[in-house]
Design a protein around this motif. Structure first.
Motif, PDB file in Angstrom:
ATOM      1  N   GLY A  67       2.452   7.120  -6.637  1.00  0.00           N
ATOM      2  CA  GLY A  67       1.305   7.654  -6.882  1.00  0.00           C
ATOM      3  C   GLY A  67       1.567   9.042  -7.016  1.00  0.00           C
ATOM      4  O   GLY A  67       0.743  10.374  -7.811  1.00  0.00           O
ATOM      5  N   PHE A  68       2.919   9.588  -6.258  1.00  0.00           N
ATOM      6  CA  PHE A  68       3.384  10.927  -5.968  1.00  0.00           C
ATOM      7  C   PHE A  68       3.375  11.949  -7.197  1.00  0.00           C
ATOM      8  O   PHE A  68       4.674  11.499  -7.491  1.00  0.00           O
ATOM      9  CB  PHE A  68       4.122  11.130  -4.820  1.00  0.00           C
TER      10      PHE A  68
ATOM     11  N   TYR B   2       2.750   1.552  -3.153  1.00  0.00           N
ATOM     12  CA  TYR B   2       1.959   2.348  -4.641  1.00  0.00           C
ATOM     13  C   TYR B   2       1.189   3.679  -4.453  1.00  0.00           C
ATOM     14  O   TYR B   2       1.182   4.280  -5.149  1.00  0.00           O
ATOM     15  CB  TYR B   2       0.693   1.542  -4.936  1.00  0.00           C
ATOM     16  N   GLU B   3       1.438   3.916  -2.742  1.00  0.00           N
ATOM     17  CA  GLU B   3       0.871   5.793  -2.507  1.00  0.00           C
ATOM     18  C   GLU B   3       2.093   6.178  -3.188  1.00  0.00           C
ATOM     19  O   GLU B   3       2.049   7.142  -4.044  1.00  0.00           O
ATOM     20  CB  GLU B   3       0.976   5.620  -1.010  1.00  0.00           C
TER      21      GLU B   3
ATOM     22  N   LYS C 183       0.639  -1.143  -0.103  1.00  0.00           N
ATOM     23  CA  LYS C 183      -0.198   0.190  -0.176  1.00  0.00           C
ATOM     24  C   LYS C 183       1.440   1.305  -0.439  1.00  0.00           C
ATOM     25  O   LYS C 183       0.248   2.247  -0.940  1.00  0.00           O
ATOM     26  CB  LYS C 183      -1.193   0.050   1.318  1.00  0.00           C
ATOM     27  N   VAL C 184       1.853   1.520   0.926  1.00  0.00           N
ATOM     28  CA  VAL C 184       3.060   2.589   0.753  1.00  0.00           C
ATOM     29  C   VAL C 184       3.599   2.888  -0.534  1.00  0.00           C
ATOM     30  O   VAL C 184       3.880   3.283  -0.754  1.00  0.00           O
ATOM     31  CB  VAL C 184       3.523   2.080   2.111  1.00  0.00           C
TER      32      VAL C 184
ATOM     33  N   ARG D 154      10.360   6.873  -9.225  1.00  0.00           N
ATOM     34  CA  ARG D 154       9.556   6.623  -8.502  1.00  0.00           C
ATOM     35  C   ARG D 154      10.301   5.742  -8.455  1.00  0.00           C
ATOM     36  O   ARG D 154      10.896   4.833  -8.854  1.00  0.00           O
ATOM     37  CB  ARG D 154       8.024   6.148  -9.641  1.00  0.00           C
TER      38      ARG D 154
ATOM     39  N   LYS E  58       3.395   2.889   7.729  1.00  0.00           N
ATOM     40  CA  LYS E  58       2.347   3.411   7.068  1.00  0.00           C
ATOM     41  C   LYS E  58       2.672   4.772   5.885  1.00  0.00           C
ATOM     42  O   LYS E  58       3.643   4.835   6.481  1.00  0.00           O
ATOM     43  CB  LYS E  58       0.997   3.738   7.350  1.00  0.00           C
ATOM     44  N   LEU E  59       1.718   5.423   5.233  1.00  0.00           N
ATOM     45  CA  LEU E  59       2.433   6.590   4.590  1.00  0.00           C
ATOM     46  C   LEU E  59       2.372   7.614   5.478  1.00  0.00           C
ATOM     47  O   LEU E  59       0.951   8.254   4.902  1.00  0.00           O
ATOM     48  CB  LEU E  59       2.141   7.117   3.580  1.00  0.00           C
TER      49      LEU E  59
END
Length: 282
Positions: free
Chosen positions: A220-221, A216-217, A213-214, A227, A249-250
């Motif tokens: 997405g920046f 791919y978040e 999750k972190v 990346r 977590k981000l």
């Protein structure tokens, strides 16, 4: 030149997970005996594809890393005049035998090999604009003459050629027309879970999902200049495991962020995204 029998179909390996589109492109190139040109952003497995093909077919892998100064001639052979001059000055060896100073390049090795090989030509777009067409000219001829000795080298087997590009510059149309092409998309979350499981078997499910999750978040920046790639995700998870981290977590305290982001501007961008005005802990 011996015509190769139809090779086994490529389906990926236990450590190189793939999908139907890439498998079809590889098998098309094997059937047509044409170079396979693969593009994609760094970290999508372009270089490792050649290793996977080698493993599947049980062949030897030759690698040619292209640089800005690389010429097609360099891939055939080089005449080591420096070593010959050294030997003539210090009396080490018979300098009259020029063949002692001919060094085969990757193309020359592939052509002169008694067995079929896989030839990886890595990052073809680093060279000048004439290089791709010169390269395919040599691959079409499958033979060359060593000027210094007048010896001819003719291929016994057509090598399986994998050419990678980071899409940094346009390649000539004539070059593209003579290759089988495939663009490797970045893995989606489902494929990435399988890739992570290959490299980190038995990884805690909760940690794996949080890390993905972190990851791919971060990808997405929109402000990131580079990346994070698959290899950086694998390294980051290895550090998390080694340090006993159980929860990620981000936020402004992403652990070991420097394993994912490799540019100072990107670290600053993530920190500013959380209103801290400082870099996250790396």
């Amino acid at each position: 030149m011996t015509q190769a029998s139809p090779p086994a179909r490529f389906k990926g390996t236990d450590s190189y997970l793939t999908h139907e589109g890439l498998q079809a492109a590889v098998n098309c190139a094997l059937t047509l005996q044409r170079p396979l040109l693969v593009k994609g952003e760094p970290g999508t497995g372009k270089t490792l594809l050649a290793e996977a093909i080698t493993q599947t077919l049980g062949l030897k892998l030759l690698t040619w890393h292209v640089k800005s100064t690389t010429r097609a001639q360099d891939g055939l052979y080089v005449y080591d005049t420096v070593q010959r001059l050294y030997d003539s000055r210090f009396g080490d060896g018979d300098v009259r035998d020029i063949r002692r100073y001919i060094r085969m390049g990757p193309l020359g090795e592939a052509f002169s090999s008694p067995e079929r090989v896989v030839l990886l030509i890595d990052e073809v777009d680093k060279a000048d604009l004439e290089f791709p067409n010169d390269l395919l000219h040599e691959l079409d001829r499958m033979r060359f003459r060593i000027t210094e000795t007048n010896d001819e080298v003719a291929a016994k087997h057509r090598p399986i050629v994998v050419i990678t590009s980071n899409n940094e510059k346009e390649l000539p149309d004539a070059f593209l027309r003579r290759c089988v092409f495939h663009f490797i998309d970045f893995p989606d979350a489902d494929l990435m879970r399988r890739i992570v499981d290959v490299h980190h078997p038995g990884l805690d499910t909760a940690l794996a999902e949080q890390a993905l999750k972190v990851f791919y978040e971060l990808r997405g920046f929109t402000r990131l200049r580079k990346r994070p790639s698959t290899s950086e995700l694998i390294d980051w998870i290895a550090v998390l495991k080694a340090q006993g981290v159980q929860d990620v977590k981000l936020d402004e305290n992403v652990p070991f962020l420097g394993a994912l982001l490799k540019k100072e501007q990107d670290l600053v961008a993530v920190a500013e995204a959380f209103g801290r005005g400082r870099r996250s802990r790396a």
